[in-house]
Write a protein that holds these residues in place. Structure first.
Motif, PDB file in Angstrom:
ATOM      1  N   VAL A  24       0.681  -1.289  -0.114  1.00  0.00           N
ATOM      2  CA  VAL A  24       0.005  -0.150   0.108  1.00  0.00           C
ATOM      3  C   VAL A  24       0.859   1.124  -0.175  1.00  0.00           C
ATOM      4  CG1 VAL A  24      -1.628   1.281   1.357  1.00  0.00           C
ATOM      5  CG2 VAL A  24      -2.091  -1.212   1.025  1.00  0.00           C
ATOM      6  N   GLU A  25       1.980   1.213   0.820  1.00  0.00           N
ATOM      7  CA  GLU A  25       2.842   2.403   0.802  1.00  0.00           C
ATOM      8  C   GLU A  25       3.500   2.484  -0.821  1.00  0.00           C
ATOM      9  OE1 GLU A  25       5.244   1.493   4.299  1.00  0.00           O
ATOM     10  OE2 GLU A  25       3.739   2.087   5.470  1.00  0.00           O
ATOM     11  N   ALA A  26       4.070   1.472  -1.159  1.00  0.00           N
ATOM     12  CA  ALA A  26       4.627   1.589  -2.420  1.00  0.00           C
ATOM     13  C   ALA A  26       3.865   2.210  -3.628  1.00  0.00           C
ATOM     14  CB  ALA A  26       5.076   0.140  -2.876  1.00  0.00           C
ATOM     15  N   GLU A  27       2.507   1.872  -3.502  1.00  0.00           N
ATOM     16  CA  GLU A  27       1.427   2.142  -4.295  1.00  0.00           C
ATOM     17  C   GLU A  27       1.087   3.665  -4.211  1.00  0.00           C
ATOM     18  OE1 GLU A  27      -2.621   0.537  -5.330  1.00  0.00           O
ATOM     19  OE2 GLU A  27      -2.952   1.961  -3.735  1.00  0.00           O
ATOM     20  N   LYS A  28       1.101   4.253  -3.101  1.00  0.00           N
ATOM     21  CA  LYS A  28       0.961   5.655  -2.891  1.00  0.00           C
ATOM     22  C   LYS A  28       2.252   6.550  -3.542  1.00  0.00           C
ATOM     23  CE  LYS A  28      -0.028   9.275   0.553  1.00  0.00           C
ATOM     24  NZ  LYS A  28       0.701  10.097  -0.032  1.00  0.00           N
ATOM     25  N   ILE A  29       3.323   5.768  -3.156  1.00  0.00           N
ATOM     26  CA  ILE A  29       4.714   6.466  -3.623  1.00  0.00           C
ATOM     27  C   ILE A  29       4.748   6.653  -5.281  1.00  0.00           C
ATOM     28  CG2 ILE A  29       7.155   6.053  -4.073  1.00  0.00           C
ATOM     29  CD1 ILE A  29       6.857   4.851  -1.127  1.00  0.00           C
TER      30      ILE A  29
ATOM     31  N   ASN B  15       1.948   9.518 -13.832  1.00  0.00           N
ATOM     32  CA  ASN B  15       2.301   8.816 -15.059  1.00  0.00           C
ATOM     33  C   ASN B  15       2.602   7.291 -14.740  1.00  0.00           C
ATOM     34  OD1 ASN B  15       2.569   9.381 -17.779  1.00  0.00           O
ATOM     35  ND2 ASN B  15       5.146   9.381 -17.692  1.00  0.00           N
ATOM     36  N   SER B  16       1.578   6.826 -14.077  1.00  0.00           N
ATOM     37  CA  SER B  16       1.740   5.563 -13.280  1.00  0.00           C
ATOM     38  C   SER B  16       0.310   4.877 -13.315  1.00  0.00           C
ATOM     39  CB  SER B  16       2.338   5.607 -11.856  1.00  0.00           C
ATOM     40  OG  SER B  16       1.568   6.650 -11.428  1.00  0.00           O
ATOM     41  N   ILE B  17       0.551   3.527 -13.108  1.00  0.00           N
ATOM     42  CA  ILE B  17      -0.744   2.769 -12.933  1.00  0.00           C
ATOM     43  C   ILE B  17      -0.530   1.727 -11.838  1.00  0.00           C
ATOM     44  CG2 ILE B  17      -2.213   0.809 -13.957  1.00  0.00           C
ATOM     45  CD1 ILE B  17      -1.684   2.182 -16.670  1.00  0.00           C
ATOM     46  N   SER B  18      -1.487   1.353 -10.926  1.00  0.00           N
ATOM     47  CA  SER B  18      -1.195   0.455  -9.963  1.00  0.00           C
ATOM     48  C   SER B  18      -2.299  -0.812 -10.360  1.00  0.00           C
ATOM     49  CB  SER B  18      -1.517   0.926  -8.462  1.00  0.00           C
ATOM     50  OG  SER B  18      -1.398   0.155  -7.571  1.00  0.00           O
ATOM     51  N   PHE B  19      -1.966  -1.880 -10.069  1.00  0.00           N
ATOM     52  CA  PHE B  19      -2.814  -3.136 -10.126  1.00  0.00           C
ATOM     53  C   PHE B  19      -2.954  -3.850  -8.955  1.00  0.00           C
ATOM     54  CE2 PHE B  19      -1.899  -3.743 -15.037  1.00  0.00           C
ATOM     55  CZ  PHE B  19      -3.083  -2.851 -15.368  1.00  0.00           C
ATOM     56  N   ARG B  20      -4.250  -3.798  -8.231  1.00  0.00           N
ATOM     57  CA  ARG B  20      -4.324  -4.419  -6.809  1.00  0.00           C
ATOM     58  C   ARG B  20      -4.934  -5.767  -7.290  1.00  0.00           C
ATOM     59  NH1 ARG B  20      -7.756   0.709  -4.180  1.00  0.00           N
ATOM     60  NH2 ARG B  20      -5.877   2.219  -3.836  1.00  0.00           N
ATOM     61  N   LEU B  21      -3.843  -6.750  -7.234  1.00  0.00           N
ATOM     62  CA  LEU B  21      -4.185  -7.980  -7.823  1.00  0.00           C
ATOM     63  C   LEU B  21      -4.929  -8.910  -6.813  1.00  0.00           C
ATOM     64  CD1 LEU B  21      -0.698  -8.862  -9.055  1.00  0.00           C
ATOM     65  CD2 LEU B  21      -2.670  -7.726 -10.577  1.00  0.00           C
ATOM     66  N   ALA B  22      -5.867  -9.525  -7.221  1.00  0.00           N
ATOM     67  CA  ALA B  22      -6.643 -10.790  -6.599  1.00  0.00           C
ATOM     68  C   ALA B  22      -5.381 -11.968  -6.395  1.00  0.00           C
ATOM     69  CB  ALA B  22      -7.570 -11.372  -7.276  1.00  0.00           C
ATOM     70  N   THR B  23      -5.724 -12.728  -5.340  1.00  0.00           N
ATOM     71  CA  THR B  23      -4.843 -13.971  -5.257  1.00  0.00           C
ATOM     72  C   THR B  23      -4.577 -14.567  -6.387  1.00  0.00           C
ATOM     73  OG1 THR B  23      -5.648 -14.101  -2.926  1.00  0.00           O
ATOM     74  CG2 THR B  23      -4.440 -16.119  -4.009  1.00  0.00           C
ATOM     75  N   VAL B  24      -3.606 -14.661  -6.826  1.00  0.00           N
ATOM     76  CA  VAL B  24      -2.921 -15.309  -8.416  1.00  0.00           C
ATOM     77  C   VAL B  24      -2.905 -16.898  -7.975  1.00  0.00           C
ATOM     78  CG1 VAL B  24      -1.437 -15.055 -10.224  1.00  0.00           C
ATOM     79  CG2 VAL B  24      -1.644 -13.001  -8.664  1.00  0.00           C
ATOM     80  N   PHE B  25      -3.220 -17.454  -9.130  1.00  0.00           N
ATOM     81  CA  PHE B  25      -3.097 -18.780  -9.357  1.00  0.00           C
ATOM     82  C   PHE B  25      -2.650 -19.369 -10.662  1.00  0.00           C
ATOM     83  CE2 PHE B  25      -7.449 -18.015 -10.609  1.00  0.00           C
ATOM     84  CZ  PHE B  25      -7.675 -18.800 -11.870  1.00  0.00           C
TER      85      PHE B  25
END
Length: 312
Positions: A149-154, A160-170
């Motif tokens: 969460v802190e990295a996303e805010k930074i 000029n950025s995009i954040s992907f809040r990923l679900a649990t990956v499989f």
């Protein structure tokens, strides 16, 4: 159009799926990784003239300065992941996730573009029956979730950025992880035929590793219309409890037995359901279902075994 893309942690579970796909599209890809797990998932990429690999630490600013010189896109994947590993190395978790992202932002130009994966575990414990959207307040529980969460805010504050809040990956990957929930439960179904679960009513969302790679490619291709926003990335028909997940696996492994323990707690306390409508409105839709992933994993576990780490 082809770009120069820097991927830190590019030899990991996600990177070893994403990097070959980026190369197929004609992009020039540089991977920075310390190969801490002793695996060699990117060997197939070495024949490509567009592939470059650097063995090093994603926190080393001297290396980052050199690699950023030609980068159009920066994809920071380097991270310590999983509750046990993060608990063992709390400082490493924070510095590899948050501080490394801060270094990249500090060293990058305003024109350079970031696409960062975070986690929808940042939502923590949701309200029963209420979908978490990108507007839902973040309430991370674990050290990993807090660092992400802190990295996303930074990164988002940079612009000029995009954040992907990923679900649990499989799903299977050249740098396979057995500890992710679907991967773990399917492994136990195939190898042990049983699992004991804690707090089986806890819900979360899921997404296939190849759909995650597709989301990154979608972001590269649609960056100007998507930039400066976070997006949930998951299967909209897969907001499932642990018990529901086990029932789904049992459809493909009929002799799988799962029991819920009345005592004990899950160290990962996340419990929420997620809306993926925002990214779907940009034209992105997953193509790999949970069922496809389970069948894929069952085949993969005929190849993979953990026995080399056991005494039997």
């Amino acid at each position: 159009m082809s770009y120069n893309i820097l991927v830190t942690g590019g030899a990991g579970y996600l990177g070893s799926v994403l990097v070959p796909e980026l190369l197929k599209l004609g992009h020039k890809v540089t991977v920075l990784d310390n190969f801490m797990f002793g695996q060699s998932p990117l060997l197939d990429c070495c024949s490509s003239e567009n592939f470059n690999v650097v063995r090093g630490d994603a926190r080393d600013e001297d290396i980052l300065k050199l690699l950023l010189e030609k980068a159009d896109y920066i994809i920071p994947l380097a991270a310590l992941v999983g509750a046990p590993l993060c608990s063992r190395d709390k400082i490493g978790t924070i510095t590899t996730i948050r501080d490394a992202a801060a270094s990249l932002v500090k060293l990058a130009s305003k024109e350079q573009r970031f696409i960062i994966p975070t986690t929808n575990s940042g939502y923590g414990i949701g309200q029963k029956g209420v979908y978490c959207t990108e507007e839902t307040p973040l309430n991370p529980i674990t050290l990993y979730g807090k660092a992400k969460v802190e990295a996303e805010k930074i990164v988002l504050d940079k612009g000029n950025s995009i954040s992907f809040r990923l679900a649990t990956v499989f799903g299977t990957s050249p740098r396979m992880r057995l500890d992710l929930l679907v991967n773990d439960f399917t492994y136990r179904a195939v190898k042990d035929r049983f699992v004991v679960i804690f707090e089986g009513h806890f819900k979360r969302n899921y997404i296939h590793i190849r759909d995650v790679a597709r989301a990154f490619i979608h972001a590269v291709n649609n960056f100007d219309t998507m930039k400066n926003e976070p997006y949930n990335v998951g299967l909209s028909d897969a907001n499932l409890s642990k018990l529901e997940l086990c029932a789904k696996i049992k459809e493909y492994v009929p002799d799988f037995v799962y029991l819920e323990s009345p005592i004990g707690e899950d160290p990962d306390k996340r419990d929420y359901i997620v809306s993926n409508e925002k990214i779907e409105k940009t034209g992105f839709n997953p193509v790999y279902s949970l069922e496809m992933g389970i069948k894929e994993l069952i085949k993969g576990y005929k190849i993979i075994t953990n026995s080399k780490y056991s005494n039997v």
